[in-house]
Design an enzyme around this catalytic site. Structure first.
Site, PDB file in Angstrom:
ATOM      1  N   LYS A  68      -7.176  -0.521   3.735  1.00  0.00           N
ATOM      2  CA  LYS A  68      -6.173  -1.638   2.957  1.00  0.00           C
ATOM      3  C   LYS A  68      -6.355  -2.921   3.597  1.00  0.00           C
ATOM      4  O   LYS A  68      -5.912  -4.134   2.728  1.00  0.00           O
ATOM      5  CB  LYS A  68      -4.777  -1.238   3.045  1.00  0.00           C
ATOM      6  N   ASP A  69      -6.608  -3.241   4.784  1.00  0.00           N
ATOM      7  CA  ASP A  69      -6.561  -4.264   5.405  1.00  0.00           C
ATOM      8  C   ASP A  69      -7.926  -4.958   5.309  1.00  0.00           C
ATOM      9  O   ASP A  69      -8.280  -6.032   5.922  1.00  0.00           O
ATOM     10  CB  ASP A  69      -5.804  -4.241   6.688  1.00  0.00           C
ATOM     11  N   ARG A  92       2.746  -6.902  -4.061  1.00  0.00           N
ATOM     12  CA  ARG A  92       2.638  -5.687  -4.865  1.00  0.00           C
ATOM     13  C   ARG A  92       3.898  -4.929  -4.732  1.00  0.00           C
ATOM     14  O   ARG A  92       4.739  -4.647  -5.806  1.00  0.00           O
ATOM     15  CB  ARG A  92       1.628  -4.487  -4.424  1.00  0.00           C
ATOM     16  N   ARG A  93       4.478  -4.589  -3.503  1.00  0.00           N
ATOM     17  CA  ARG A  93       5.809  -3.813  -3.441  1.00  0.00           C
ATOM     18  C   ARG A  93       7.217  -4.746  -4.047  1.00  0.00           C
ATOM     19  O   ARG A  93       7.937  -4.302  -4.666  1.00  0.00           O
ATOM     20  CB  ARG A  93       6.057  -3.564  -1.906  1.00  0.00           C
ATOM     21  N   ARG A 152       7.456  -8.896   8.068  1.00  0.00           N
ATOM     22  CA  ARG A 152       6.112  -8.640   8.650  1.00  0.00           C
ATOM     23  C   ARG A 152       6.381  -7.934  10.117  1.00  0.00           C
ATOM     24  O   ARG A 152       7.442  -7.504  10.309  1.00  0.00           O
ATOM     25  CB  ARG A 152       5.441  -9.795   8.875  1.00  0.00           C
ATOM     26  N   ARG A 157       9.418  -3.520  11.959  1.00  0.00           N
ATOM     27  CA  ARG A 157      10.257  -3.391  10.546  1.00  0.00           C
ATOM     28  C   ARG A 157      11.411  -2.184  10.529  1.00  0.00           C
ATOM     29  O   ARG A 157      12.338  -2.857   9.917  1.00  0.00           O
ATOM     30  CB  ARG A 157       9.068  -3.055   9.199  1.00  0.00           C
ATOM     31  N   CYS A 171      -4.444 -11.649  -1.166  1.00  0.00           N
ATOM     32  CA  CYS A 171      -3.552 -10.892  -0.789  1.00  0.00           C
ATOM     33  C   CYS A 171      -2.237 -11.732  -1.308  1.00  0.00           C
ATOM     34  O   CYS A 171      -0.996 -11.091  -1.303  1.00  0.00           O
ATOM     35  CB  CYS A 171      -3.409 -10.784   0.893  1.00  0.00           C
TER      36      CYS A 171
HETATM   37  N1  LIG Z   1      -0.565  -4.083   5.761  1.00  0.00           N
HETATM   38  C1  LIG Z   1      -0.361  -3.342   6.973  1.00  0.00           C
HETATM   39  C2  LIG Z   1      -0.811  -1.850   6.673  1.00  0.00           C
HETATM   40  N2  LIG Z   1      -2.007  -1.438   6.492  1.00  0.00           N
HETATM   41  C3  LIG Z   1      -2.344  -0.093   6.479  1.00  0.00           C
HETATM   42  C4  LIG Z   1      -0.919   0.471   6.370  1.00  0.00           C
HETATM   43  C5  LIG Z   1      -0.561   1.920   6.431  1.00  0.00           C
HETATM   44  C6  LIG Z   1      -1.536   2.909   6.606  1.00  0.00           C
HETATM   45  C7  LIG Z   1      -2.510   2.905   5.440  1.00  0.00           C
HETATM   46  O1  LIG Z   1      -2.288   2.731   4.270  1.00  0.00           O
HETATM   47  O2  LIG Z   1      -3.619   3.538   5.490  1.00  0.00           O
HETATM   48  C8  LIG Z   1       0.138  -0.585   6.659  1.00  0.00           C
HETATM   49  C9  LIG Z   1       1.560  -0.393   7.079  1.00  0.00           C
HETATM   50  C10 LIG Z   1       2.318  -0.215   5.658  1.00  0.00           C
HETATM   51  O3  LIG Z   1       1.775  -0.734   4.517  1.00  0.00           O
HETATM   52  O4  LIG Z   1       3.383   0.507   5.829  1.00  0.00           O
END
Ligand SMILES: NCc1[nH]cc(CCC(=O)O)c1CC(=O)O
Length: 308
Positions: free
Chosen positions: A87-88, A133-134, A151, A157, A243
């Site tokens: 995701k990152d 998105r959220r 963040r 968090r 992003c």
């Molecule tokens: N952006 C931060 C991030 N990158 C991946 C995850 C969670 C693990 C994943 O999605 O594999 C998270 C934290 C979250 O969104 O709660």
């Protein structure tokens, strides 16, 4: 077969979640190849994303902040491969670096933490998230909600929530589970909150010319996860999103095809453009074309969120 006398060096960020994912990866490699513990050495690399905690990711330069330093360590051969939350990982990667493998995908859904449901939140709830998105999806469900920037790593968090800064927050189930916090929050169904592209997937990158390392990594790659996450990334390619862009997407295996669902949402939650289709996993263009169609159908205001 170990490649050399020295351990393979696995590069990772130093956050608790990153380290948990790094240990899962090292374990999978040792199991698959019959290596002793210690055949894979974990090397932590601090990224700018870890250093800068007080501003939104979108504001300070996006996802590159999570990968830049690990990319450099790879290219300078300080590490043999890097483990990331997919995701990152930015959509466009340097050509010298290849996504070599993905571990089997975990739960792709989000968890709501702080309330039993969106309906159970008080009037005018304050919800902490820094994900566009959220934020858009929460606002669609609860137009009376105020979103505040949230963040920091998962523990930070949860501490802000416990301190009463917000009524609720959203976190990826995968991250909570990997941190041994599987009992935190309630899981939100996919139909209510389609996840982020690549959510729940751990990927491993290596140098594109390092055949020996690529072969070692291929042994632990999950084909279905790889195909689905690549389809979601190809969709992002078609959207040209950053992003800043509120994008949700999920591909699931459906027989010999992938069922790809995607939506883009205006920040006020009032405009959603969505599509779903069954595509051939080998057809890179199909997912990209879906991304372009979403943009074509969006209002100019929503489309403008996808201009770099
Ligand atoms: N952006 C931060 C991030 N990158 C991946 C995850 C969670 C693990 C994943 O999605 O594999 C998270 C934290 C979250 O969104 O709660």
């Amino acid at each position: 077969m170990i490649l050399s006398e020295r351990p393979l060096r696995l590069g990772t960020r130093g956050s608790p979640l990153a380290l948990a994912q790094a240990r899962m990866t090292a374990r999978a490699l040792c199991d698959a190849h019959g290596w002793p513990d210690g055949a894979v050495a974990i090397v932590t690399v601090q990224t700018s994303g870890d250093r800068i905690q007080d501003r939104a990711l979108a504001e300070i330069g996006g996802k590159a902040l999570w990968t830049k330093e690990l990319d450099r360590a790879l290219v300078e051969r300080e590490i043999d491969f890097a483990v990331h939350s997919m995701k990152d990982v930015e959509t466009l990667r340097p050509s010298a670096i290849r996504i070599a493998a993905m571990l089997p995908r975990a739960d792709v859904r989000d968890r709501l933490v702080g309330a039993d449901s969106f309906d159970a939140l008080p009037a005018n709830p304050v919800v902490g998230t820094s994900s566009p998105r959220r934020a858009a999806q929460v606002t669609r469900l609860r137009p009376d909600a105020t979103i505040t920037l949230f963040r920091g790593n998962v523990a930070t968090r949860l501490a802000k929530l416990a301190a009463g800064d917000v009524h609720a927050t959203l976190l990826a189930a995968a991250g909570l589970d990997r941190l041994g916090q599987g009992d935190v929050g309630v899981t939100i169904p996919i139909d209510m909150m389609l996840p982020a592209p690549s959510q729940g997937a751990v990927g491993i990158e290596a140098l594109a010319d390092n055949d020996a390392v690529l072969a070692v990594l291929a042994a632990i790659s999950d084909r279905d996860t790889f195909d689905c996450v690549m389809a979601e990334r190809n969709l992002l390619m078609g959207l040209g999103g950053t992003c800043h862009s509120p994008i949700a997407a999920l591909a699931l295996v459906d027989g010999d095809r992938l069922h790809l669902r995607a939506e883009i949402i205006s920040p006020n939650g009032q405009e959603t453009v969505s599509e779903d289709a069954r595509i051939d996993p080998q057809d890179r263009d199909a997912a990209q074309a879906m991304g372009r169609r979403l943009l074509d159908r969006a209002s100019p205001a929503l489309r403008s969120l996808f201009e770099a």
